[in-house]
Enzyme design. Structure first.
Site, PDB file in Angstrom:
ATOM      1  N   SER A 114       0.829  -1.208   0.000  1.00  0.00           N
ATOM      2  CA  SER A 114       0.000   0.000   0.000  1.00  0.00           C
ATOM      3  C   SER A 114       0.866   1.262   0.000  1.00  0.00           C
ATOM      4  CB  SER A 114      -0.963  -0.049   1.181  1.00  0.00           C
ATOM      5  OG  SER A 114      -1.991   0.902   1.040  1.00  0.00           O
ATOM      6  N   ASP A 169     -10.172  -5.090  -4.257  1.00  0.00           N
ATOM      7  CA  ASP A 169      -9.560  -4.029  -3.454  1.00  0.00           C
ATOM      8  C   ASP A 169     -10.293  -2.716  -3.727  1.00  0.00           C
ATOM      9  OD1 ASP A 169      -7.955  -2.111  -2.226  1.00  0.00           O
ATOM     10  OD2 ASP A 169      -6.086  -3.095  -2.795  1.00  0.00           O
ATOM     11  N   HIS A 224      -7.832  -5.540   0.187  1.00  0.00           N
ATOM     12  CA  HIS A 224      -6.597  -4.760   0.175  1.00  0.00           C
ATOM     13  C   HIS A 224      -5.397  -5.476   0.789  1.00  0.00           C
ATOM     14  CE1 HIS A 224      -4.162  -1.218  -0.070  1.00  0.00           C
ATOM     15  NE2 HIS A 224      -4.032  -1.116   1.250  1.00  0.00           N
TER      16      HIS A 224
END
Length: 278
Positions: free
Chosen positions: A108, A225, A255
Site C-alpha cells: 500500500s 480491493d 486490500h
C-alpha cells in the site's frame, strides 16, 4: 525464528523502531518489509515467520509517525523522508549481511515508498514485490474533491479532514477488522489531507517514471480491493521495463492480501517468487 527489536536514529533525530527476524537455519536471502499507512511492523509478524521458516532473514521497520517510531503521527513532509529512513535500515542490513541477496516487500503506502526507493537504488536489490499498489488512489475521488483537498492541505498541512474508508475494505475476514480496531499502534482515524495529497502527487510521478524500473518485479493485488484501485498495479506492471516481471490478481480478495482468509496461498506465492530468484 529469533526476533530482535531495536531502534536507530534517523537524519532528523527521530527514533525509528525496527525488528530483525532471524531464521533457525543459515539465511539464503534478506527481505525488508515496508508496511502501509496507519499500521506498523507488528502486523507482519506472521509474514516474517513464514519467510524465516523458508530461510529468509527479515527486517521490518515502523515508518516515522507510525507504530513505535517517533514523529508526527501519520505525517511526512515528503516521501523522501521515509525513503531515507528505509535506506538507512537497508545500509545497516547490508553491512551486517553483505553476502545475502536483498528483496523488498512493500504494501500500500509502503509500495509507494518502496517504488521511490527502487528508482534510486534498484541495482542493490534482487527484486521488488508489491501488494495493494497505491499509485492511483486519485481514481477513488472526483477532480473537484482532489483540488479542494489540495488547497486545504496547503493551508493547513497537518489538519486531519479526510475520513477513513470502512475497515471492511482491508480484508474479507471479520477477525482482521476486529484485530485492527483493537490494536493501539494502528491509526485508523481521520487522515491528514497533506499526506493524501502527497500520495496522489507521488503516485502520478511513479506512474510516469515506472518505465525506469528494470529490476525483477512482482505486483500482487486483490481483485476486490476498494482502497487502492487495481489500475495502479496494472499501471506499474505495464510501464516497467523489467525483463522479469509478474502480475498476480487475486479474485475476491481485498486490500491486505497477507491478511486474507487464504493468506497462506498468497504468502506461498511470494516465497515461490523469491525462491526462483535467489
Amino acid at each position: 525464528m529469533q526476533t530482535e527489536h531495536a531502534v536507530f536514529t534517523n537524519a532528523d533525530g527521530q527514533k525509528i523502531a525496527y525488528s530483525v527476524d532471524t531464521p533457525d537455519v543459515p539465511a539464503k536471502a534478506l527481505v525488508l518489509i515496508v508496511h502501509g499507512y496507519g499500521e506498523h511492523r507488528g502486523r507482519y509478524r506472521h509474514v516474517a515467520q513464514a519467510f524465516a521458516d523458508a530461510g529468509y532473514l527479515v527486517y521490518r521497520l515502523d515508518h516515522r509517525g507510525h507504530g513505535e517510531s517517533e514523529g508526527v503521527r501519520v505525517y511526512f513532509d515528503s516521501f523522501d523522508q521515509p525513503v531515507a529512513d528505509l535506506y538507512q535500515l537497508f545500509q545497516m542490513a547490508q553491512t551486517a549481511h553483505p553476502n545475502l541477496p536483498r528483496f523488498i516487500f512493500g504494501h500500500s503506502m509502503g509500495s509507494v515508498i518502496s517504488l521511490c526507493f527502487a528508482l534510486k537504488y534498484q541495482d542493490s536489490l534482487k527484486g521488488l514485490l508489491l501488494t495493494g499498489t497505491a499509485t492511483n488512489v486519485e481514481e477513488t475521488s472526483s477532480p473537484a474533491i482532489i483540488a479542494l483537498g489540495s488547497l486545504v492541505a496547503r493551508l493547513f498541512p497537518k489538519l486531519r479532514f479526510i475520513p477513513p474508508l470502512p475497515i471492511e475494505t482491508l480484508s474479507t475476514d471479520p477477525q482482521v477488522w476486529e484485530d485492527y480496531k483493537r490494536d493501539p499502534l494502528n491509526d485508523s482515524g481521520i487522515m491528514r489531507g497533506s499526506l493524501a495529497t502527497l500520495m496522489i502527487r507521488t503516485g502520478r510521478t511513479l506512474r510516469a517514471r515506472a518505465h525506469e524500473l528494470t529490476l525483477p518485479l512482482c505486483v500482487m493485488h486483490g481483485g476486490d480491493d476498494r482502497l487502492t484501485p487495481v489500475s495502479g498495479a496494472h499501471a506499474i506492471y505495464n510501464a516497467a521495463s523489467s525483463a522479469d516481471k509478474t502480475l498476480k490478481i487475486y479474485d475476491g480478495m481485498r486490500h491486505e492480501l497477507v491478511n486474507e482468509r487464504d493468506k497462506a496461498r498468497v504468502i506461498a506465492d511470494m516465497l515461490a517468487w523469491f525462491n526462483a530468484r535467489v
